[in-house]
Design a protein around this motif. Sequence first.
Motif, PDB file in Angstrom:
ATOM      1  N   GLY A  78       0.794  -1.216   0.000  1.00 22.52           N
ATOM      2  CA  GLY A  78       0.000   0.000   0.000  1.00 22.52           C
ATOM      3  C   GLY A  78       0.832   1.275   0.000  1.00 22.52           C
ATOM      4  N   ARG A  79       2.120   1.186  -0.299  1.00 26.62           N
ATOM      5  CA  ARG A  79       2.988   2.364  -0.253  1.00 26.62           C
ATOM      6  C   ARG A  79       3.092   3.015  -1.629  1.00 26.62           C
ATOM      7  NH1 ARG A  79       8.591   0.654   2.147  1.00 26.62           N
ATOM      8  NH2 ARG A  79       8.517  -0.616   0.242  1.00 26.62           N
ATOM      9  N   LEU A  80       3.339   4.334  -1.614  1.00 25.84           N
ATOM     10  CA  LEU A  80       3.571   5.099  -2.836  1.00 25.84           C
ATOM     11  C   LEU A  80       5.081   5.096  -3.094  1.00 25.84           C
ATOM     12  CD1 LEU A  80       2.593   7.100  -5.070  1.00 25.84           C
ATOM     13  CD2 LEU A  80       2.990   8.919  -3.406  1.00 25.84           C
ATOM     14  N   ILE A  81       5.527   4.441  -4.168  1.00 24.50           N
ATOM     15  CA  ILE A  81       6.959   4.301  -4.457  1.00 24.50           C
ATOM     16  C   ILE A  81       7.373   5.356  -5.485  1.00 24.50           C
ATOM     17  CG2 ILE A  81       8.797   2.767  -5.224  1.00 24.50           C
ATOM     18  CD1 ILE A  81       7.380   1.899  -2.638  1.00 24.50           C
ATOM     19  N   MET A  82       8.456   6.062  -5.138  1.00 23.95           N
ATOM     20  CA  MET A  82       8.945   7.128  -6.010  1.00 23.95           C
ATOM     21  C   MET A  82      10.453   6.958  -6.260  1.00 23.95           C
ATOM     22  SD  MET A  82       6.888  10.453  -4.547  1.00 23.95           S
ATOM     23  CE  MET A  82       7.976  10.598  -3.123  1.00 23.95           C
ATOM     24  N   SER A  83      10.967   7.737  -7.224  1.00 26.11           N
ATOM     25  CA  SER A  83      12.401   7.706  -7.545  1.00 26.11           C
ATOM     26  C   SER A  83      12.905   9.129  -7.743  1.00 26.11           C
ATOM     27  CB  SER A  83      12.660   6.887  -8.805  1.00 26.11           C
ATOM     28  OG  SER A  83      14.011   7.004  -9.203  1.00 26.11           O
ATOM     29  N   LYS A  84      13.898   9.472  -6.931  1.00 23.01           N
ATOM     30  CA  LYS A  84      14.508  10.792  -7.072  1.00 23.01           C
ATOM     31  C   LYS A  84      15.462  10.817  -8.267  1.00 23.01           C
ATOM     32  CE  LYS A  84      17.569  13.967  -4.508  1.00 23.01           C
ATOM     33  NZ  LYS A  84      18.830  13.719  -5.201  1.00 23.01           N
ATOM     34  N   LYS A  85      16.249   9.746  -8.456  1.00 21.76           N
ATOM     35  CA  LYS A  85      17.253   9.755  -9.516  1.00 21.76           C
ATOM     36  C   LYS A  85      16.612   9.755 -10.898  1.00 21.76           C
ATOM     37  CE  LYS A  85      18.153   4.763 -10.154  1.00 21.76           C
ATOM     38  NZ  LYS A  85      19.168   3.690 -10.027  1.00 21.76           N
ATOM     39  N   ARG A  86      15.420   9.137 -11.011  1.00 18.48           N
ATOM     40  CA  ARG A  86      14.785   9.095 -12.322  1.00 18.48           C
ATOM     41  C   ARG A  86      14.159  10.436 -12.673  1.00 18.48           C
ATOM     42  NH1 ARG A  86      12.638   2.937 -13.300  1.00 18.48           N
ATOM     43  NH2 ARG A  86      14.144   1.942 -11.913  1.00 18.48           N
TER      44      ARG A  86
END
Length: 483
Positions: free
Chosen positions: A92-100
């Motif tokens: 149920g987590r929102l997964i994000m990417s800073k490097k992308r």
Amino acid sequence: MVEGSNGLLLEVDGQIVPNYDATMRPIEEGEVVTGNVVRIDNDEVLVDIGYKSEGVIPANELSIRRSVDPHDEVHLGEEVDAIVMTKEDQDGRLIMSKKRARFEKAWRRIETAAETGEPVEGTVIEVVKGGLIIDLGVRGFLPASLVDIRRVPNLDEYMGTKIETKVIELNRSRNNVVLSRRAVLEEERKEVRQQILDRLQPGLVVDGQISNIVDFGAFVDLDGIDGLIHISELSWSHVNHPSEILAIGDTVKVKVLDIDRDRQRISLGLKQTQEDPWQRIVDTYTVGDELAGKVTKVVTFGAFVEILDGVEGLVHISELAPHHVESPREMVHPGDEIRVKILEIDSERRRLSLSAKRVEDQILPVSRPAGADGEDEPAGEDEITPTGVADAGAEAEVVEAPDAEVAVETPEAEVVEAAETVEAPEAEVVEVAEAAEPPEAGAGEESANGVAPVEPDAAQGEQAQVEGVVGEGDQPAAESAQD
């Protein structure tokens, strides 16, 4: 929905309650969002983006660097951009990417820089085989040959530094970016090079630093532009390789020989800033002078003797001894110390003709320890192409020495020269000598050698002719023919 609340209030079962969904911004996967760091763990970072839950950035999505510590990449309260990868994973987590997110922004910036030719700035994050990895938001590769104008022996010194580079190759499908720092440096020095070229003139003596050494010469840095010292301009004496007298980093005085302003090429000379040893010969010695020298090379037609540093003269085979000499090695060997007399000084061609047999009280061959004869260099190609005589630049002309250097025309010298021109194999000469009838031996020898006997002693001339063309192993056959 309560009228006038802009959708922020709802009426549920007669009660007015907040509409929490209306306070959250809608997001989609692939969207770049902005938020504040609220928590930093060892393996992830939590970011508040105004959604129903904080976004999670795994440690491996923080930077293009490998094995990073999240505490080194972000700080509490820092505003960061991240791209939504998964709105809701299995937990149920929102997964994000800073490097992308940074990659997308950086890629647009790199594409613009590639089109306009503007340099981009990045930090060196890795030293790999063949070059450097530059952090531009995208991993850019800087080949070692393009790090500087000259070869860099140690790339580790660039680790962690910020440098400007130009994009020379771009491939989005492969995420491939190739950079060049050399292009930036050359552009910066272009104006400086032109100023240096305008200042330099042929004949000017300037200081420079050896920047590179190659087989054909050495490059000299003249405060922003390189000039070339050809190997023939390094020294008045013969040089096998520039590294014999120069090393990278040496500071030298050089003379400007020529300038090609269109191609921005400068020809330099090192030996022109040094005393010409040949001039010492002309000023100090005259024909007939005797002086000591050292045998440097023994060839088929004589021996080269160094009488001053960088100055060699030729002792022709006919000037080695008063008697006939079959091979110069019978009389001298490299390294022998002998005395010679000057027969001729050719200032125009920078050549010396010397004689050993005209020095009184000189005994040749020089005595040497037992077994030393075997240490001589083997006969071969080197004997046919001797090194420079007084001037390394005149090597090609030295081969003519047997004809040009014989200053004394004795009967013996004439026979030797003529015999050396015979193109017929030695074996054929022996066959002619063996087949000839004794009364016609003289005629057979004349036909085989193509040389008329030298007057006044015909018998002595015939013997000299046969000796001049028949090898040591064929001597018995020649003697029988003469009998």
